[in-house]
Design a protein around this motif. Sequence first.
Motif, short mmCIF file in Angstrom:
data_model
loop_
_atom_site.label_atom_id
_atom_site.label_comp_id
_atom_site.label_asym_id
_atom_site.label_seq_id
_atom_site.Cartn_x
_atom_site.Cartn_y
_atom_site.Cartn_z
N ALA A 1 0.71 -1.12 -0.08
CA ALA A 1 0.10 -0.22 0.00
C ALA A 1 1.02 1.17 0.14
CB ALA A 1 -0.86 -0.01 1.29
N CYS A 2 1.84 1.11 0.88
CA CYS A 2 3.00 2.45 0.90
C CYS A 2 3.49 2.56 -0.47
CB CYS A 2 3.74 2.48 1.90
SG CYS A 2 3.13 2.41 3.58
N GLU A 3 4.21 1.39 -0.97
CA GLU A 3 4.92 1.65 -2.03
C GLU A 3 4.03 2.00 -3.51
OE1 GLU A 3 7.58 -1.67 -2.10
OE2 GLU A 3 8.66 -1.00 -0.49
N SER A 4 2.85 1.53 -3.35
CA SER A 4 2.43 1.79 -4.79
C SER A 4 1.78 3.19 -4.68
CB SER A 4 0.85 0.82 -4.75
OG SER A 4 0.20 1.04 -3.76
N SER B 1 -10.32 1.99 14.12
CA SER B 1 -10.57 0.64 15.00
C SER B 1 -11.73 -0.17 14.43
CB SER B 1 -10.63 1.02 16.37
OG SER B 1 -11.82 1.76 16.73
N GLY B 2 -11.45 -1.50 14.96
CA GLY B 2 -12.42 -2.45 14.60
C GLY B 2 -12.88 -3.01 13.25
N LEU B 3 -11.83 -2.70 12.47
CA LEU B 3 -11.98 -3.17 10.86
C LEU B 3 -11.01 -4.29 10.75
CD1 LEU B 3 -12.69 0.35 9.74
CD2 LEU B 3 -14.20 -1.48 10.15
N GLY B 4 -10.37 -4.79 11.72
CA GLY B 4 -9.53 -6.05 11.58
C GLY B 4 -8.24 -5.40 10.81
N VAL B 5 -7.48 -6.22 10.18
CA VAL B 5 -6.10 -5.64 9.55
C VAL B 5 -6.40 -4.61 8.60
CG1 VAL B 5 -5.17 -7.82 10.27
CG2 VAL B 5 -5.84 -7.37 7.87
N ASN B 6 -7.53 -4.58 8.00
CA ASN B 6 -7.99 -3.14 7.15
C ASN B 6 -7.73 -1.95 7.77
OD1 ASN B 6 -8.73 -2.51 4.71
ND2 ASN B 6 -10.69 -2.37 5.16
N SER B 7 -7.84 -1.87 9.26
CA SER B 7 -7.74 -0.62 9.93
C SER B 7 -6.33 -0.13 9.74
CB SER B 7 -7.88 -1.04 11.27
OG SER B 7 -8.98 -1.33 12.09
N TYR B 8 -5.16 -1.06 9.53
CA TYR B 8 -3.96 -0.54 8.92
C TYR B 8 -3.98 0.17 7.67
CZ TYR B 8 -1.46 -3.09 12.98
OH TYR B 8 -1.20 -3.56 14.15
N LEU B 9 -4.70 -0.38 6.68
CA LEU B 9 -4.80 0.00 5.32
C LEU B 9 -5.37 1.39 5.16
CD1 LEU B 9 -5.10 -3.35 3.40
CD2 LEU B 9 -2.90 -2.11 3.94
N LEU B 10 -6.19 1.55 6.01
CA LEU B 10 -7.34 2.73 5.91
C LEU B 10 -6.18 3.86 6.64
CD1 LEU B 10 -10.65 1.17 7.07
CD2 LEU B 10 -9.98 2.28 4.73
N ILE C 1 -3.22 4.00 6.54
CA ILE C 1 -2.20 4.54 5.58
C ILE C 1 -2.81 5.58 4.66
CG2 ILE C 1 -0.76 3.80 3.37
CD1 ILE C 1 -0.22 1.08 4.97
N THR C 2 -4.06 5.35 4.11
CA THR C 2 -4.75 6.02 3.26
C THR C 2 -4.91 7.57 4.10
OG1 THR C 2 -5.85 4.33 2.06
CG2 THR C 2 -7.06 6.33 1.87
N ALA C 3 -5.27 7.31 5.35
CA ALA C 3 -5.55 8.66 6.17
C ALA C 3 -4.21 9.46 6.33
CB ALA C 3 -5.95 8.22 7.41
N VAL C 4 -3.32 8.87 6.31
CA VAL C 4 -1.74 9.34 6.40
C VAL C 4 -1.66 10.33 4.98
CG1 VAL C 4 0.70 9.31 6.52
CG2 VAL C 4 -0.82 8.24 8.36
N ILE C 5 -1.56 9.57 4.24
CA ILE C 5 -1.34 9.98 2.68
C ILE C 5 -2.25 11.11 2.21
CG2 ILE C 5 -1.14 9.60 0.18
CD1 ILE C 5 -0.17 6.67 1.11
N ASN C 6 -3.48 11.11 2.89
CA ASN C 6 -4.53 12.02 2.38
C ASN C 6 -4.15 13.38 3.09
OD1 ASN C 6 -7.44 12.73 1.81
ND2 ASN C 6 -7.14 10.73 1.15
N LYS C 7 -3.66 13.25 4.47
CA LYS C 7 -3.50 14.36 5.23
C LYS C 7 -2.11 15.08 4.60
CE LYS C 7 -5.34 15.51 9.25
NZ LYS C 7 -5.71 17.03 9.37
#
Length: 150
Positions: free
Chosen positions: A42-45, A129-138, A140-146
């Motif tokens: 996710a980061c590298e792409s 929180s609460g979204l399983g390992v998808n919490s991490y991917l979300l 990453i999206t949030a950091v990049i968006n910011k």
Amino acid sequence: MATMTKTIYILNGPNLNLLGQREPEIYGSQTLGDVQSLCKTACESNGYTLEFLQTNIEGELVNHIQEARTKACGLIINPAAYTHTSIALYDALKTLTIPIIEVHISQPAARESFRQVSYVAQAATGTISGLGVNSYLLAITAVINKLDNA
Ligand code: DQA
């Protein structure tokens, strides 16, 4: 933003090294290695480098947060149980000026009363929180968006 580092730090706290074996009914069957690979892709792409770390030791998390002051453009942290206890993590996070996303695999708000306080949330830009390992991917999206909208 020409000279900004393009490294996202993802820090993981105690017992997350046992992901996949530890209470799989709560935390799922994927290992921390699986999470790391998903996050790396996710980061590298998106043109970012990933620094992915886990430690069971509170002071080591503090050291990594301090490192992130000069080495990271964004920080994602799953502080695990230290979420609910650590003023040291709160103080360390308050020294950062980069986006900070707190992440949980489970939904602490729906669990035991001792999980209802997060010191980390009080220093974080946002929490997923609460979204399983998808919490991490979300996260990453949030950091990049910011960063894109900074
Ligand atoms: C956790 C939730 C915390 O309450 C717990 O102590 C953990 C994992 C999660 O990812 O759901 O170890 O941070």
